[in-house]
Design a protein around this motif. Sequence first.
Motif, PDB file in Angstrom:
ATOM      1  N   LEU A  28      50.613  -3.657  14.629  1.00 29.92           N
ATOM      2  CA  LEU A  28      49.416  -4.050  13.882  1.00 29.92           C
ATOM      3  C   LEU A  28      49.727  -4.151  12.393  1.00 29.92           C
ATOM      4  O   LEU A  28      49.283  -5.078  11.719  1.00 29.92           O
ATOM      5  CB  LEU A  28      48.289  -3.039  14.111  1.00 29.92           C
ATOM      6  N   ARG A  29      50.491  -3.215  11.890  1.00 33.60           N
ATOM      7  CA  ARG A  29      50.832  -3.213  10.456  1.00 33.60           C
ATOM      8  C   ARG A  29      51.675  -4.412  10.061  1.00 33.60           C
ATOM      9  O   ARG A  29      51.500  -4.970   8.990  1.00 33.60           O
ATOM     10  CB  ARG A  29      51.541  -1.922  10.083  1.00 33.60           C
ATOM     11  N   ASP A  38      43.294  -6.464   7.293  1.00 36.52           N
ATOM     12  CA  ASP A  38      43.636  -5.055   7.393  1.00 36.52           C
ATOM     13  C   ASP A  38      44.006  -4.732   8.843  1.00 36.52           C
ATOM     14  O   ASP A  38      43.403  -5.274   9.767  1.00 36.52           O
ATOM     15  CB  ASP A  38      42.421  -4.230   6.941  1.00 36.52           C
ATOM     16  N   ASP A  39      44.968  -3.845   9.038  1.00 36.84           N
ATOM     17  CA  ASP A  39      45.384  -3.522  10.409  1.00 36.84           C
ATOM     18  C   ASP A  39      44.247  -2.912  11.224  1.00 36.84           C
ATOM     19  O   ASP A  39      44.175  -3.108  12.432  1.00 36.84           O
ATOM     20  CB  ASP A  39      46.629  -2.646  10.444  1.00 36.84           C
ATOM     21  N   SER A  40      43.314  -2.220  10.582  1.00 39.10           N
ATOM     22  CA  SER A  40      42.178  -1.668  11.329  1.00 39.10           C
ATOM     23  C   SER A  40      41.265  -2.781  11.833  1.00 39.10           C
ATOM     24  O   SER A  40      40.694  -2.675  12.919  1.00 39.10           O
ATOM     25  CB  SER A  40      41.389  -0.672  10.477  1.00 39.10           C
ATOM     26  N   ASN A  41      41.137  -3.860  11.070  1.00 38.96           N
ATOM     27  CA  ASN A  41      40.337  -4.997  11.533  1.00 38.96           C
ATOM     28  C   ASN A  41      41.021  -5.731  12.675  1.00 38.96           C
ATOM     29  O   ASN A  41      40.357  -6.191  13.604  1.00 38.96           O
ATOM     30  CB  ASN A  41      40.034  -5.964  10.392  1.00 38.96           C
ATOM     31  N   SER A  43      42.898  -4.318  14.869  1.00 44.20           N
ATOM     32  CA  SER A  43      42.656  -3.440  16.011  1.00 44.20           C
ATOM     33  C   SER A  43      41.255  -3.662  16.577  1.00 44.20           C
ATOM     34  O   SER A  43      41.078  -3.731  17.798  1.00 44.20           O
ATOM     35  CB  SER A  43      42.832  -1.977  15.592  1.00 44.20           C
ATOM     36  N   LYS A  44      40.267  -3.782  15.712  1.00 44.91           N
ATOM     37  CA  LYS A  44      38.894  -4.043  16.160  1.00 44.91           C
ATOM     38  C   LYS A  44      38.801  -5.377  16.891  1.00 44.91           C
ATOM     39  O   LYS A  44      38.095  -5.498  17.887  1.00 44.91           O
ATOM     40  CB  LYS A  44      37.933  -4.024  14.981  1.00 44.91           C
TER      41      LYS A  44
END
Length: 74
Positions: A28-29, A38-41, A43-44
Motif C-alpha cells: 500500500l505504501r 494516502d495509503d489509508s485511503n 486500503s479503504k
Amino acid sequence: MPKQKHEALQIQFGEHIQKIRLKKGLSLRSVAANCELDDSNISKIENGKFNVQLSTIVELAKGLGVEKRELLEF
C-alpha cells in the motif's frame, strides 16, 4: 442505483484493485508513494469502504503503473 448495488460495486472494484496490487508485488505504501493518495485511503478503497471519483482512478492507475481502463475491467 440502489444503495446495495452501489456498495457491491465498491467492493468488487476494491477487490480488483487489491488483486492488481498484489499481482505486481506492491505494498500500500509503495502505491501511495507513486501517486497522490494516502495509503489509508487505498486500503479503504480495497475494502470497499470508499467511493472513488474519476480523479482517484487516475491516481490509482499511476500508483499501480497500469492504464486507467484496466482498473475498470472487473
